[in-house]
Design a protein around this motif. Structure first.
Motif, short mmCIF file in Angstrom:
data_model
loop_
_atom_site.label_atom_id
_atom_site.label_comp_id
_atom_site.label_asym_id
_atom_site.label_seq_id
_atom_site.Cartn_x
_atom_site.Cartn_y
_atom_site.Cartn_z
N GLN A 1 0.64 -1.13 -0.18
CA GLN A 1 -0.07 0.19 0.27
C GLN A 1 1.00 1.35 -0.12
N VAL A 2 0.55 2.19 -0.87
CA VAL A 2 1.07 3.52 -0.88
C VAL A 2 0.25 4.66 -0.66
N THR A 3 0.79 5.36 0.12
CA THR A 3 0.11 6.86 0.33
C THR A 3 0.68 7.97 -0.36
N LEU A 4 0.24 8.68 -1.21
CA LEU A 4 0.66 9.77 -1.78
C LEU A 4 0.15 10.99 -1.52
N VAL A 5 0.95 12.25 -1.43
CA VAL A 5 0.62 13.30 -0.94
C VAL A 5 0.99 14.29 -1.58
N GLU A 6 0.07 15.32 -2.62
CA GLU A 6 0.72 16.25 -3.63
C GLU A 6 0.53 17.58 -2.99
N SER A 7 1.23 18.52 -3.38
CA SER A 7 1.32 19.97 -2.86
C SER A 7 1.91 20.77 -4.04
N GLY A 8 1.79 22.03 -3.96
CA GLY A 8 2.32 22.94 -4.80
C GLY A 8 1.30 23.63 -5.87
N GLY A 9 0.23 23.23 -5.78
CA GLY A 9 -1.04 23.85 -6.75
C GLY A 9 -1.20 25.11 -6.47
N GLY A 10 -2.01 25.81 -7.15
CA GLY A 10 -2.41 27.07 -7.03
C GLY A 10 -2.95 27.91 -8.06
N LEU A 11 -2.94 29.36 -8.01
CA LEU A 11 -3.23 30.24 -9.15
C LEU A 11 -2.07 30.82 -9.65
N VAL A 12 -1.92 30.77 -11.07
CA VAL A 12 -0.76 31.46 -11.66
C VAL A 12 -1.28 31.91 -13.07
N GLN A 13 -0.69 33.07 -13.37
CA GLN A 13 -1.07 33.72 -14.69
C GLN A 13 -0.46 32.87 -15.82
N PRO A 14 -0.97 33.10 -16.99
CA PRO A 14 -0.62 32.57 -18.08
C PRO A 14 0.82 32.91 -18.41
N GLY A 15 1.78 31.96 -18.84
CA GLY A 15 3.15 32.15 -18.93
C GLY A 15 3.89 31.86 -17.64
N HIS A 17 4.77 29.75 -13.93
CA HIS A 17 5.26 28.36 -13.57
C HIS A 17 4.92 28.23 -12.05
N LEU A 18 4.72 26.75 -11.95
CA LEU A 18 4.58 26.10 -10.79
C LEU A 18 5.39 24.76 -10.48
N ARG A 19 5.59 24.45 -9.23
CA ARG A 19 6.39 23.07 -9.05
C ARG A 19 5.42 22.26 -8.37
N LEU A 20 4.97 21.20 -8.83
CA LEU A 20 4.20 20.31 -7.82
C LEU A 20 4.98 19.23 -7.30
N SER A 21 4.77 18.75 -6.06
CA SER A 21 5.44 17.73 -5.42
C SER A 21 4.34 16.55 -5.03
N CYS A 22 5.07 15.50 -4.90
CA CYS A 22 4.36 14.08 -4.27
C CYS A 22 5.17 13.37 -3.71
N ALA A 23 4.85 13.38 -2.33
CA ALA A 23 5.49 12.76 -1.52
C ALA A 23 4.92 11.25 -1.17
N ALA A 24 5.69 10.14 -1.30
CA ALA A 24 5.15 8.77 -0.97
C ALA A 24 5.64 8.46 0.24
N SER A 25 4.77 7.46 0.69
CA SER A 25 4.71 6.85 1.99
C SER A 25 5.86 5.64 2.38
N LEU A 26 6.40 5.26 0.96
CA LEU A 26 7.52 4.26 1.11
C LEU A 26 8.80 4.80 -0.02
N ASN A 27 9.58 3.96 0.14
CA ASN A 27 10.75 4.08 -0.71
C ASN A 27 10.11 4.00 -2.36
N ILE A 28 10.25 5.13 -2.91
CA ILE A 28 9.79 4.96 -4.29
C ILE A 28 10.84 3.99 -5.33
N PHE A 29 11.80 3.76 -4.84
CA PHE A 29 12.52 2.78 -5.46
C PHE A 29 12.16 1.75 -5.98
N SER A 30 11.14 1.08 -5.16
CA SER A 30 10.39 -0.15 -5.24
C SER A 30 9.25 0.13 -6.00
N ILE A 31 8.93 1.20 -6.53
CA ILE A 31 7.68 1.71 -7.19
C ILE A 31 8.31 1.69 -9.00
#
Length: 120
Positions: A1-15, A17-31
């Motif tokens: 079982q893997v739990t994923l939590v995203e962050s970094g969204g929001g409102l931005v003007q055309p042109g 940039h944003l950076r989204l992040s996703c943190a996993a509850s276990l070692n992603i090398f195994s995914i």
């Protein structure tokens, strides 16, 4: 079982940039594959970008040369750098983890999503 939590969204003007992040509850090398998908109002969920455990990447044509997916195994995290954003990029962005098991078994795990709105 893997739990994923995203962050970094929001409102931005055309042109912008944003950076989204996703943190996993276990070692992603195994995914096997980590990815970002998005769903706009009234539309189906679509693939944005994926990255394998070997760091091979794949992008939707609509985001090539604007978005970059990356991973940091030490932090169990995957990122989506989004540049030159357009109004049509507006959607809820979901992090995905896919594992391949015995035979044809495929397990998909999803985060709760983060809203990205591109508007002036």
């Amino acid at each position: 079982q893997v739990t994923l939590v995203e962050s970094g969204g929001g409102l931005v003007q055309p042109g912008g940039h944003l950076r989204l992040s996703c943190a996993a509850s276990l070692n992603i090398f195994s995914i096997n594959v980590m990815g970002w998908y998005r769903q706009a109002p009234g539309k189906e969920r679509e693939l944005v970008a994926t990255i394998t455990s070997g760091s091979d990447t794949n992008y939707a044509d609509s985001v090539k040369d604007r978005f970059t997916i990356s991973r940091d195994d030490a932090k169990n995290s995957v990122y989506l750098q989004m540049n030159s954003l357009k109004p049509e990029d507006t959607a809820i962005y979901y992090c995905n983890a896919r594992t391949y098991g015995l035979g044809s078994r495929i397990d998909d795990y999803w985060g709760q999503g983060t809203q990205v709105t591109v508007s002036s």
